[in-house]
Design an enzyme around this catalytic site. Structure first.
Site, PDB file in Angstrom:
ATOM      1  N   TYR A  12     -21.087  -7.407  50.344  1.00  6.00           N
ATOM      2  CA  TYR A  12     -22.157  -8.277  50.716  1.00  6.00           C
ATOM      3  C   TYR A  12     -21.342  -9.632  50.930  1.00  6.00           C
ATOM      4  CZ  TYR A  12     -25.411 -11.951  49.226  1.00  6.00           C
ATOM      5  OH  TYR A  12     -25.982 -13.015  49.656  1.00  6.00           O
ATOM      6  N   GLU A  28     -25.794 -15.244  55.404  1.00 14.03           N
ATOM      7  CA  GLU A  28     -25.151 -13.640  54.215  1.00 14.03           C
ATOM      8  C   GLU A  28     -24.912 -12.711  55.105  1.00 14.03           C
ATOM      9  OE1 GLU A  28     -28.214 -13.029  50.221  1.00 14.03           O
ATOM     10  OE2 GLU A  28     -28.889 -13.707  52.482  1.00 14.03           O
TER      11      GLU A  28
END
Ligand code: GDP
Ligand code: MN
Length: 386
Positions: A108, A196
């Site tokens: 991530y 993101e």
């Protein structure tokens, strides 16, 4: 402003962030054509809607051939995807058709414009591919953070810290550093407020690629981002907001069930607060502005009542240049054409208030007068939730 994954990936690619080859499609035929173009191997068909968790909701499909991809396109296009944050769901009008990736690991990476530090904060975690909010809640130590100094940029020591503390494979530090720098450049140049990459994929051959990309652009910077501003869509916004915009009303949709109409942004915001303090949940913000005529008030009441959740409406007017008798006329006109089934509490004060009150009381309509804003809030909550 939110942009779609396929748009974010276009932006990122310009700055050297590795993304899978692919294009957007709006018909199953286009999906097939793109899959054919991409050649053999797995292709991924992904719903382009402004929500997370598309995978879980059935909006991401892998296909082994262009025929399968076309099927996936047929299935996903037109589908309504729902999630916790989007219980009403969003209709899929476009899909991204991409080259499939051979996933070895999912990481991530996130960047946000942090209001507390007033800087861009980078987050890295080995817990990619899943709901990062859940990771933040249950095991925050698994997310490494670094605050970027605007004049220095992302420093080498920060990259090492992010990789080590984030639990990434140490052999990848150099590659992750390149990835982060490219992402940071794209973030700054696009006036992003959020980016993101979840998941950032480590492929079986050991390279990095952004399998997913989410990006928000700072609305206040859109004036200097003409290309990105051109991507603004109204179709996915609230249909009532669209309707309000057509009628030139300043309306913002909220989650609650008490309609709020007032004049002046400050007074409307105060009305929201006062209703909330009385235990009510505002359904909207609606400012009819200064000097509103009956027509505007009628439009406002119609728009607020379009939201089926609305259990009651409070109209809070302090007449300066707005005349209370005009407001009353608007309410009466609206009530004549609509069959209003919910309680409407009206608080009028200021210019022509006596005439306004007289018109309302002589109208024979089922309206509840209130002498003050607080009384109006109390009454609307009481009548709406009983
Ligand atoms: P989200 O659910 O809206 O966050 O959509 P994502 O783009 O993150 O896709 C969800 C999941 O689908 C990812 O975490 C991956 O596990 C999987 N996925 C996406 N693209 C590929 C791909 O090219 N190959 C494989 N094998 N899986 C993929
Ligand atoms: Mn994702």
């Amino acid at each position: 402003m939110k942009i779609h994954e396929y748009q974010a990936k276009q932006v990122l690619a310009k700055f050297g962030v590795p993304v899978p080859a692919g294009r957007v499609a709006s018909t199953p035929e286009q999906v097939k054509a793109i899959a054919d173009e991409l050649g053999h191997g797995i292709v991924v068909v992904k719903a382009q809607v402004h929500m997370g968790g598309r995978g879980k909701a059935g909006g991401v499909k892998l296909a082994k051939s262009s025929v399968e991809a076309e099927e996936a396109g047929k299935d996903i296009l037109g589908k309504v995807l729902k999630s916790k944050q989007n219980p009403d769901g969003l209709t899929v009008r476009k899909v991204l058709v991409e080259q499939g990736i051979d996933i070895a690991k999912e990481y991530y990476i996130g960047m946000i414009l942090d209001r507390d530090s007033k800087r861009i904060v980078v987050m890295v975690s080995s817990e990619g591919g899943m709901d990062i909010e859940e990771v933040a809640e249950n095991s925050p130590e698994k997310i490494a953070k670094a605050v970027i100094h605007p004049a220095i940029g992302l420093a080498d020591y920060q990259i090492r810290h992010l990789c080590y503390a984030g639990g990434l494979d140490r052999t990848l530090v150099k590659e992750v550093g390149k990835f982060l720098r490219a992402l940071y450049a794209a973030f700054v140049a696009s006036d992003a407020s959020l980016a993101e990459i979840n998941p950032l994929v480590v492929t079986k051959s050991g390279t990095l690629i952004a399998a997913d990309a989410k990006m928000n652009i700072d609305d206040n910077a859109l004036f200097r981002q003409p290309e990105l501003a051109g991507w603004k869509e109204s179709e996915e916004e609230n249909p009532i907001e669209d309707e309000a915009a057509k009628r030139s009303l300043t309306y913002v949709h909220l989650d609650g069930d008490i309609g709020i109409i007032g004049n002046g942004a400050g007074l409307v915001m105060t009305s929201l607060d006062v209703v909330a303090r009385e235990g009510g949940k505002p359904a909207n913000f609606l400012d009819i502005g200064g000097g509103a005529k009956a027509e505007v008030v009628r439009n406002a009441l119609e728009v607020v009542l379009m939201e089926p959740k609305v259990k009651g409406v409070v109209i809070n007017i302090f007449g300066g240049i707005t005349r209370c008798d005009e407001v009353a006329k608007g309410v009466i006109e609206a009530a004549k054409t609509l069959s209003i089934k919910v309680p409407v509490v009206v608080r009028l004060e200021g210019t022509s208030v006596d005439e306004g009150k007289r018109l309302l009381s002589e109208s024979g309509l089922n309206l509840t007068p209130a002498a003050t804003m607080h009384e109006a809030a109390r009454k609307v909550v009481e009548l709406s939730y009983k």
